[in-house]
Design a protein around this motif. Structure first.
Motif, PDB file in Angstrom:
ATOM      1  N   ILE A  77     -31.647  46.798  66.044  1.00 57.97           N
ATOM      2  CA  ILE A  77     -30.645  45.860  65.528  1.00 57.97           C
ATOM      3  C   ILE A  77     -30.935  44.450  66.030  1.00 57.97           C
ATOM      4  N   ALA A  78     -31.288  44.330  67.312  1.00 50.58           N
ATOM      5  CA  ALA A  78     -31.574  43.005  67.874  1.00 50.58           C
ATOM      6  C   ALA A  78     -32.777  42.361  67.184  1.00 50.58           C
ATOM      7  N   VAL A  79     -33.848  43.140  66.976  1.00 49.99           N
ATOM      8  CA  VAL A  79     -35.046  42.612  66.320  1.00 49.99           C
ATOM      9  C   VAL A  79     -34.730  42.220  64.876  1.00 49.99           C
ATOM     10  N   PHE A  80     -34.005  43.079  64.170  1.00 49.17           N
ATOM     11  CA  PHE A  80     -33.660  42.770  62.778  1.00 49.17           C
ATOM     12  C   PHE A  80     -32.818  41.501  62.704  1.00 49.17           C
ATOM     13  N   ALA A  81     -31.829  41.371  63.593  1.00 48.09           N
ATOM     14  CA  ALA A  81     -30.922  40.221  63.546  1.00 48.09           C
ATOM     15  C   ALA A  81     -31.635  38.917  63.878  1.00 48.09           C
ATOM     16  N   ILE A  82     -32.502  38.932  64.892  1.00 48.60           N
ATOM     17  CA  ILE A  82     -33.159  37.677  65.258  1.00 48.60           C
ATOM     18  C   ILE A  82     -34.190  37.270  64.204  1.00 48.60           C
ATOM     19  N   CYS A  83     -34.835  38.266  63.577  1.00 54.43           N
ATOM     20  CA  CYS A  83     -35.773  37.936  62.500  1.00 54.43           C
ATOM     21  C   CYS A  83     -35.025  37.399  61.284  1.00 54.43           C
TER      22      CYS A  83
END
Length: 326
Positions: free
Chosen positions: A192-198
């Motif tokens: 979720i963190a990777v998806f959100a920051i991307c």
């Protein structure tokens, strides 16, 4: 619109049609330089950063695990470069309406679409060799990535919101590929963190495009406004910090001295995101997310966080928590 015709030499006298050796080498060098630009090696940093995040789930990775991650990074570099080339061929007419993208080799006419297509086929063949000759682990995230990009090029890029979510999903697939390579399970909070920051980085790019070029370059931009994109950027920034902290506090993934890592991560993460938003919103400088990530302030913040976390997790427990005095 049609592509510029190739120069004809039918009416040129034989002696005049011969290019001097030095001129031929300059032409070959210019073509090779443009082909390298088509592959966009500067964007390989996305694979070098996201895929090795799978190392966070390992306690002391072995040489074999590092090698498998290396193969995964190499495969995604080839796949993403092939996708870039195919997209540049498909978008060459629209790119000519963009103040920056019109200088890309295919849009500018320096590389003919047939030559670019041959280069893309070569990259695809190299990718197949890597998948066949590399370690035997599942390549399904990479195949899903390629399928998504085919659908993206064929029409999804023209659908507002969906265009950004498809691109962000590609980064999630990179992370999953890294975990598949080392045979571990990806944390849902890390995903979720990777998806959100991307998604945040893509939103910043779209905001720049809304002001820099009209909808003739990208029709999906008609579904956005600067204010709407800024609201979404705030939302994604909040989700990124929250998911990252929940990942660090997860008992199954928490590093040593997790409380100290959390206390350190909160201000630095918020400061880094605030700096990015300042660059995008105040300076209107979000056209190239990769270049923005090389901003000195963001780089220093990231290096401070890495150095501090590395120091904290290697300290013995008594160094952080001294026993109470009698």
């Amino acid at each position: 619109m049609t592509d510029p015709p190739l120069p004809s030499t039918a009416s040129t006298p034989p002696l005049m049609s011969r290019t001097p050796p030095a001129g031929r080498w300059r032409q070959v060098g210019a073509l090779l330089s443009d082909l390298v630009r088509l592959a966009r090696p500067t964007h390989w940093v996305k694979n070098l950063v996201v895929i090795p995040l799978a190392l966070l789930s390992l306690a002391g990775p072995t040489a074999a695990e590092l090698a498998r991650l290396g193969w995964a990074v190499l495969a995604f570099c080839l796949a993403s470069s092939a996708v870039y080339v195919w997209n540049d061929i498909a978008d060459r007419h629209r790119d000519r309406a963009h103040p920056v993208k019109r200088h890309r080799p295919v849009a500018a006419g320096r590389v003919h679409p047939f030559a670019a297509g041959g280069f893309a086929v070569t990259l695809t063949a190299a990718l197949l060799l890597v998948m066949l000759l590399g370690p035997s682990f599942g390549w399904w995230p990479l195949l899903v990535y390629l399928g998504l990009n085919i659908a993206y090029s064929r029409g999804l890029k023209q659908v507002p919101l969906l265009d950004m979510f498809v691109v962000a999903a590609g980064f999630g697939l990179r992370l999953i590929q890294g975990h598949v390579a080392v045979d571990t399970t990806a944390s849902s909070w890390l995903l979720i963190a990777v998806f959100a920051i991307c998604l945040l980085l893509i939103l910043g790019k779209r905001r720049h495009e809304v002001g820099a070029a009209g909808t003739s370059h990208r029709p999906s931009l008609a579904g956005y406004s600067p204010q709407f994109l800024e609201y979404l950027m705030i939302l994604c920034g909040a989700v990124t910090v929250t998911a990252g902290l929940l990942y660090l506090s997860d008992a199954s993934a928490a590093p040593p001295h997790a409380d100290a890592v959390l206390l350190l991560s909160v201000p630095l993460a918020i400061f880094g995101l605030a700096r990015y938003l300042q660059l995008v919103v105040v300076r209107s400088d979000g056209g190239d997310p990769v270049r923005l990530l090389r901003d000195p302030v963001i780089l220093v913040t990231a290096l401070l966080w890495i150095a501090a976390v590395a120091t904290i997790v290697t300290l013995p427990e008594p160094a952080l928590a001294a026993p109470p005095s009698p």
